[in-house]
Scaffold this motif. Structure first.
Motif, PDB file in Angstrom:
ATOM      1  N   UNK A 177      -4.369   6.598 -12.355  1.00 46.39           N
ATOM      2  CA  UNK A 177      -3.058   6.280 -12.902  1.00 46.39           C
ATOM      3  C   UNK A 177      -2.781   7.275 -14.014  1.00 46.39           C
ATOM      4  N   UNK A 178      -1.612   7.926 -13.933  1.00 45.57           N
ATOM      5  CA  UNK A 178      -1.291   8.956 -14.911  1.00 45.57           C
ATOM      6  C   UNK A 178       0.163   8.802 -15.326  1.00 45.57           C
ATOM      7  N   UNK A 179       0.410   8.679 -16.666  1.00 54.06           N
ATOM      8  CA  UNK A 179       1.783   8.520 -17.112  1.00 54.06           C
ATOM      9  C   UNK A 179       1.951   8.775 -18.588  1.00 54.06           C
ATOM     10  N   UNK A 207      -2.879 -12.088   2.220  1.00 48.67           N
ATOM     11  CA  UNK A 207      -3.882 -11.229   1.625  1.00 48.67           C
ATOM     12  C   UNK A 207      -3.746 -11.315   0.104  1.00 48.67           C
ATOM     13  N   UNK A 208      -4.707 -10.730  -0.599  1.00 43.71           N
ATOM     14  CA  UNK A 208      -4.619 -10.718  -2.058  1.00 43.71           C
ATOM     15  C   UNK A 208      -3.321 -10.039  -2.468  1.00 43.71           C
ATOM     16  N   UNK A 209      -2.594 -10.673  -3.356  1.00 46.04           N
ATOM     17  CA  UNK A 209      -1.348 -10.098  -3.842  1.00 46.04           C
ATOM     18  C   UNK A 209      -1.673  -8.933  -4.755  1.00 46.04           C
ATOM     19  N   UNK A 210      -1.492  -7.721  -4.234  1.00 44.33           N
ATOM     20  CA  UNK A 210      -1.840  -6.540  -5.015  1.00 44.33           C
ATOM     21  C   UNK A 210      -1.155  -5.310  -4.443  1.00 44.33           C
ATOM     22  N   UNK A 211      -1.087  -4.283  -5.264  1.00 47.90           N
ATOM     23  CA  UNK A 211      -0.645  -2.961  -4.843  1.00 47.90           C
ATOM     24  C   UNK A 211      -1.865  -2.050  -4.792  1.00 47.90           C
ATOM     25  N   UNK A 212      -2.064  -1.393  -3.643  1.00 46.85           N
ATOM     26  CA  UNK A 212      -3.171  -0.467  -3.458  1.00 46.85           C
ATOM     27  C   UNK A 212      -2.631   0.957  -3.364  1.00 46.85           C
ATOM     28  N   UNK A 213      -3.195   1.866  -4.152  1.00 48.30           N
ATOM     29  CA  UNK A 213      -2.766   3.264  -4.115  1.00 48.30           C
ATOM     30  C   UNK A 213      -3.912   4.155  -4.570  1.00 48.30           C
ATOM     31  N   UNK A 214      -3.929   5.372  -4.048  1.00 51.33           N
ATOM     32  CA  UNK A 214      -4.918   6.335  -4.522  1.00 51.33           C
ATOM     33  C   UNK A 214      -4.504   6.913  -5.871  1.00 51.33           C
ATOM     34  N   UNK A 215      -3.247   7.351  -5.956  1.00 50.05           N
ATOM     35  CA  UNK A 215      -2.737   7.968  -7.181  1.00 50.05           C
ATOM     36  C   UNK A 215      -1.369   7.375  -7.507  1.00 50.05           C
ATOM     37  N   UNK A 216      -1.169   7.004  -8.774  1.00 49.75           N
ATOM     38  CA  UNK A 216       0.134   6.569  -9.275  1.00 49.75           C
ATOM     39  C   UNK A 216       0.470   7.434 -10.476  1.00 49.75           C
ATOM     40  N   UNK A 217       1.628   8.101 -10.426  1.00 48.12           N
ATOM     41  CA  UNK A 217       2.005   9.007 -11.510  1.00 48.12           C
ATOM     42  C   UNK A 217       3.471   8.827 -11.843  1.00 48.12           C
ATOM     43  N   UNK A 218       3.786   8.745 -13.146  1.00 49.82           N
ATOM     44  CA  UNK A 218       5.174   8.593 -13.558  1.00 49.82           C
ATOM     45  C   UNK A 218       5.326   8.644 -15.061  1.00 49.82           C
ATOM     46  N   UNK A 219       6.581   8.631 -15.509  1.00 51.72           N
ATOM     47  CA  UNK A 219       6.845   8.655 -16.944  1.00 51.72           C
ATOM     48  C   UNK A 219       6.569   7.287 -17.567  1.00 51.72           C
ATOM     49  N   UNK A 220       7.095   6.229 -16.932  1.00 51.02           N
ATOM     50  CA  UNK A 220       6.903   4.863 -17.435  1.00 51.02           C
ATOM     51  C   UNK A 220       6.282   4.029 -16.328  1.00 51.02           C
ATOM     52  N   UNK A 279       0.831  -1.196   0.000  1.00 50.03           N
ATOM     53  CA  UNK A 279       0.000   0.000   0.000  1.00 50.03           C
ATOM     54  C   UNK A 279       0.867   1.247   0.000  1.00 50.03           C
ATOM     55  N   UNK A 280       0.363   2.286  -0.649  1.00 48.26           N
ATOM     56  CA  UNK A 280       0.938   3.621  -0.564  1.00 48.26           C
ATOM     57  C   UNK A 280      -0.175   4.605  -0.885  1.00 48.26           C
ATOM     58  N   UNK A 319      10.092   5.834 -13.244  1.00 47.42           N
ATOM     59  CA  UNK A 319       9.805   4.509 -13.797  1.00 47.42           C
ATOM     60  C   UNK A 319       9.320   3.591 -12.686  1.00 47.42           C
ATOM     61  N   UNK A 320       8.222   2.893 -12.941  1.00 49.80           N
ATOM     62  CA  UNK A 320       7.647   1.964 -11.959  1.00 49.80           C
ATOM     63  C   UNK A 320       7.280   0.664 -12.655  1.00 49.80           C
ATOM     64  N   UNK A 321       7.859  -0.426 -12.174  1.00 55.30           N
ATOM     65  CA  UNK A 321       7.517  -1.757 -12.660  1.00 55.30           C
ATOM     66  C   UNK A 321       7.060  -2.568 -11.452  1.00 55.30           C
TER      67      UNK A 321
END
Length: 229
Positions: A191-193, A167-180, A137-138, A145-147
């Motif tokens: 999600x914005x990129x 728990x369910x294998x997942x990433x939880x986030x409100x906003x994810x922003x990046x170039x790649x 979580x974040x 860059x985020x992979x």
């Protein structure tokens, strides 16, 4: 950066305690408690460690369980096990094999590894390459860059003898922003990129991209918008 070559070393083994201070090398082995802030060139810990104060080290190598009642700042970190930081985390390179929880912002140049992470605040990095095992979580993630990928669910959990919550294998986030952005098993409001690759198992509320977008048929994406035209 520390420059005084006459700084003392701190060595502890077994069940022991010590005061904080400024050290050249810190080596903790066993069950250790350090009361007070620590500034060190090199910090090595093996076992169960509790730091009651801020920790700053040029290099860190930890294997076991580390609890910091304060902030952590380090240029290079190798963290194997379970790490809890009741404060912000700042550094250059962090390699994690296990679990980390940060109460505050997390600012890194490179963040790599496998396991799970929780950041109560902003996770900011130049480069992240992480394999999920358990739930991460974040609040917000800002990167160049985020992979993010999921571990093969058929593989045996090798981390911590299976201590990572199932728990369910997942990433939880409100906003994810990046170039790649290359995401798997990610749930996010926005999600914005520039270049965005949505792999399997994602649930995205709103997706904004500039130059390229790929979406796996096994993912759910709400509103899609191309910007910068």
């Amino acid at each position: 950066m520390l420059t005084d070559k006459q700084l003392p070393d701190l060595q502890m083994a077994g069940v022991s305690g010590a005061a904080g201070g400024t050290y050249n090398n810190v080596n903790l082995d066993g069950v250790s408690r350090v009361n007070g802030p620590v500034l060190a060139r090199n910090f090595k810990g093996n076992g169960v460690i509790q730091m009651n104060g801020n920790l700053s080290a040029e290099e860190m190598d930890v294997n076991g369980k580390l609890k910091i009642n304060g902030s952590l700042e380090s240029a290079r970190m190798q963290l194997d096990g379970m790490v809890t930081i009741d404060g912000p985390l700042r550094g250059e390179n962090c390699i994690l094999n296990g679990m980390i929880r940060v109460t505050g912002s997390c600012e890194l140049e490179r963040f790599e590894g496998e396991g799970s992470f929780t950041v109560i605040g902003l996770l900011s990095a130049g480069y992240i390459d992480f394999t999920l095992e358990g739930q991460s979580k974040a609040d917000e993630i800002g990167v160049e860059s985020l992979i993010v990928r999921q571990r093969d669910p058929h593989l045996v959990n090798k981390l911590l003898g299976g201590l990572i919550p199932r728990l369910r294998t997942e990433l939880l986030a409100k906003v994810i922003e990046g170039d790649y952005l290359e995401l798997e098993n990610t749930t996010a409001d926005i999600v914005r990129g520039d270049k965005v690759i949505i792999g399997i198992g994602c649930r995205i509320g709103r997706l904004e991209y500039r130059s390229e977008l790929k979406v796996h048929p096994g993912s759910s994406v709400g509103k899609v918008e191309k910007y910068g035209e």
